[in-house]
Design a protein around this motif. Sequence first.
Motif, PDB file in Angstrom:
ATOM      1  N   ARG A   1     -15.727  19.407  40.297  1.00 50.89           N
ATOM      2  CA  ARG A   1     -15.842  20.867  40.343  1.00 50.89           C
ATOM      3  C   ARG A   1     -16.422  21.446  39.051  1.00 50.89           C
ATOM      4  O   ARG A   1     -17.303  22.312  39.110  1.00 50.89           O
ATOM      5  CB  ARG A   1     -14.482  21.492  40.640  1.00 50.89           C
ATOM      6  CG  ARG A   1     -14.505  23.014  40.720  1.00 50.89           C
ATOM      7  CD  ARG A   1     -13.141  23.563  41.056  1.00 50.89           C
ATOM      8  NE  ARG A   1     -12.681  23.094  42.351  1.00 50.89           N
ATOM      9  CZ  ARG A   1     -11.468  23.350  42.836  1.00 50.89           C
ATOM     10  NH1 ARG A   1     -10.606  24.057  42.114  1.00 50.89           N
ATOM     11  NH2 ARG A   1     -11.125  22.910  44.025  1.00 50.89           N
ATOM     12  N   PRO A   2     -15.972  21.018  37.852  1.00 50.75           N
ATOM     13  CA  PRO A   2     -16.619  21.546  36.634  1.00 50.75           C
ATOM     14  C   PRO A   2     -18.105  21.226  36.564  1.00 50.75           C
ATOM     15  O   PRO A   2     -18.901  22.055  36.129  1.00 50.75           O
ATOM     16  CB  PRO A   2     -15.839  20.867  35.497  1.00 50.75           C
ATOM     17  CG  PRO A   2     -14.537  20.501  36.102  1.00 50.75           C
ATOM     18  CD  PRO A   2     -14.831  20.151  37.529  1.00 50.75           C
ATOM     19  N   THR A   3     -18.468  20.021  37.013  1.00 49.98           N
ATOM     20  CA  THR A   3     -19.887  19.659  37.016  1.00 49.98           C
ATOM     21  C   THR A   3     -20.667  20.524  37.999  1.00 49.98           C
ATOM     22  O   THR A   3     -21.801  20.936  37.714  1.00 49.98           O
ATOM     23  CB  THR A   3     -20.054  18.174  37.367  1.00 49.98           C
ATOM     24  OG1 THR A   3     -19.279  17.384  36.467  1.00 49.98           O
ATOM     25  CG2 THR A   3     -21.513  17.746  37.273  1.00 49.98           C
ATOM     26  N   ASN A   4     -20.078  20.801  39.157  1.00 50.85           N
ATOM     27  CA  ASN A   4     -20.745  21.667  40.130  1.00 50.85           C
ATOM     28  C   ASN A   4     -20.962  23.065  39.568  1.00 50.85           C
ATOM     29  O   ASN A   4     -21.989  23.707  39.863  1.00 50.85           O
ATOM     30  CB  ASN A   4     -19.923  21.739  41.415  1.00 50.85           C
ATOM     31  CG  ASN A   4     -19.921  20.429  42.174  1.00 50.85           C
ATOM     32  OD1 ASN A   4     -20.897  19.677  42.140  1.00 50.85           O
ATOM     33  ND2 ASN A   4     -18.827  20.139  42.864  1.00 50.85           N
ATOM     34  N   THR A   5     -20.027  23.551  38.776  1.00 48.16           N
ATOM     35  CA  THR A   5     -20.202  24.864  38.138  1.00 48.16           C
ATOM     36  C   THR A   5     -21.397  24.846  37.199  1.00 48.16           C
ATOM     37  O   THR A   5     -22.232  25.763  37.214  1.00 48.16           O
ATOM     38  CB  THR A   5     -18.926  25.245  37.368  1.00 48.16           C
ATOM     39  OG1 THR A   5     -17.821  25.263  38.263  1.00 48.16           O
ATOM     40  CG2 THR A   5     -19.079  26.612  36.726  1.00 48.16           C
ATOM     41  N   VAL A   6     -21.487  23.808  36.390  1.00 49.15           N
ATOM     42  CA  VAL A   6     -22.619  23.686  35.465  1.00 49.15           C
ATOM     43  C   VAL A   6     -23.926  23.567  36.238  1.00 49.15           C
ATOM     44  O   VAL A   6     -24.939  24.190  35.883  1.00 49.15           O
ATOM     45  CB  VAL A   6     -22.419  22.476  34.532  1.00 49.15           C
ATOM     46  CG1 VAL A   6     -23.638  22.259  33.663  1.00 49.15           C
ATOM     47  CG2 VAL A   6     -21.177  22.675  33.672  1.00 49.15           C
ATOM     48  N   VAL A   7     -23.912  22.790  37.312  1.00 52.19           N
ATOM     49  CA  VAL A   7     -25.122  22.607  38.119  1.00 52.19           C
ATOM     50  C   VAL A   7     -25.588  23.930  38.718  1.00 52.19           C
ATOM     51  O   VAL A   7     -26.781  24.253  38.700  1.00 52.19           O
ATOM     52  CB  VAL A   7     -24.861  21.560  39.225  1.00 52.19           C
ATOM     53  CG1 VAL A   7     -25.961  21.615  40.282  1.00 52.19           C
ATOM     54  CG2 VAL A   7     -24.777  20.171  38.623  1.00 52.19           C
ATOM     55  N   LEU A   8     -24.652  24.715  39.244  1.00 48.76           N
ATOM     56  CA  LEU A   8     -25.020  25.996  39.834  1.00 48.76           C
ATOM     57  C   LEU A   8     -25.604  26.940  38.797  1.00 48.76           C
ATOM     58  O   LEU A   8     -26.638  27.579  39.035  1.00 48.76           O
ATOM     59  CB  LEU A   8     -23.801  26.630  40.503  1.00 48.76           C
ATOM     60  CG  LEU A   8     -24.052  27.988  41.166  1.00 48.76           C
ATOM     61  CD1 LEU A   8     -25.030  27.854  42.318  1.00 48.76           C
ATOM     62  CD2 LEU A   8     -22.748  28.602  41.655  1.00 48.76           C
TER      63      LEU A   8
END
Length: 326
Positions: free
Chosen positions: A245-252
């Motif tokens: 989830r933290p990585t998905n936030t950065v990706v978005l």
Amino acid sequence: MSSETTTKIPEGAAVPPPGATTPQRRVPQGHQRLLTRRDRLTLGLMAGLPTILHVALVWVTALASILLAFTTWDGIGFDSIKWVGLHNFTELFTNNPQFWPAVEHNIVWFVALILIPTPLGLFLAVQLDKNIRFSRVYQTAFFLPVVMSLAVIGFVWQLIYNPDTGLINSLIGANEPGHYIDWIGDPDLNLWAILIAASWRHTGYMMILYLAGLKGVDPSLREASALDGANEWQTFKNVIFPTLRPTNTVVLVVTIIEALRAFDLVFVFNKGAEGTELLSILVTNNIIGESSRIGYGSAIAVVLLVISLAVIIPYLIATFRKERRA
């Protein structure tokens, strides 16, 4: 009968005279080193110069752009700056035929980067996380486009899309007279052609972000999932992906920024003409173009800033609230 106790003093030891106080032994408090004048000067330069440059080149220019958005200025002398209020924004929303197509193209750019290179980058990261042979070589090959200049990538893909000698037309037999496919000049194709080049570069970026996230996953989660009888896909869907989830936030956030600041590839291909209008291209054409309408270009830049903040800030707030509750 009384017993007397005597205290033996070692030979050679100094006996303090009567009435003298025994000096207390000092307990070491640790080494305290004061900064010299040269150290303070060095630290001040190392911390002060980057701070001054950041404030001057980022915050001051951003605030100046916001103020200039409510003025008209041709860039020649500060005396020519005139306050016009919301006139630039009114003209932008009602009388500029390129504005709404540019907004639409930026949205298409964002959707394309989310749907194509992001899943592909995740897939590559999952495969490289398995420690296959020549993993370092593959990582370097996929990440190489990210470290290349976007202008260089644009020139490379121009050669690929060349109607006469380009790779694509040569493979599909569209480089003969009467069968040419103009990937750059055709308004129905050029935006998608540029998006393929942008996705090719963005895939390596997403791969590195997801690979870093996968390296931080606790191996015990995989072992527990395997003991429960879950296969590889079930483990990834139910165990691994939720921890990213933290990585998905950065990706978005990175994808939104990449979509809104897209400029180099489009400018190299055809300078944002014939169906490839973007907000960044409109800003550049109005500020450093022939007309030099700095106030009007600043108004477009403010709209671009508001769009980016309106998308990023609510998502970050919601994400941080979920993490605090967890």
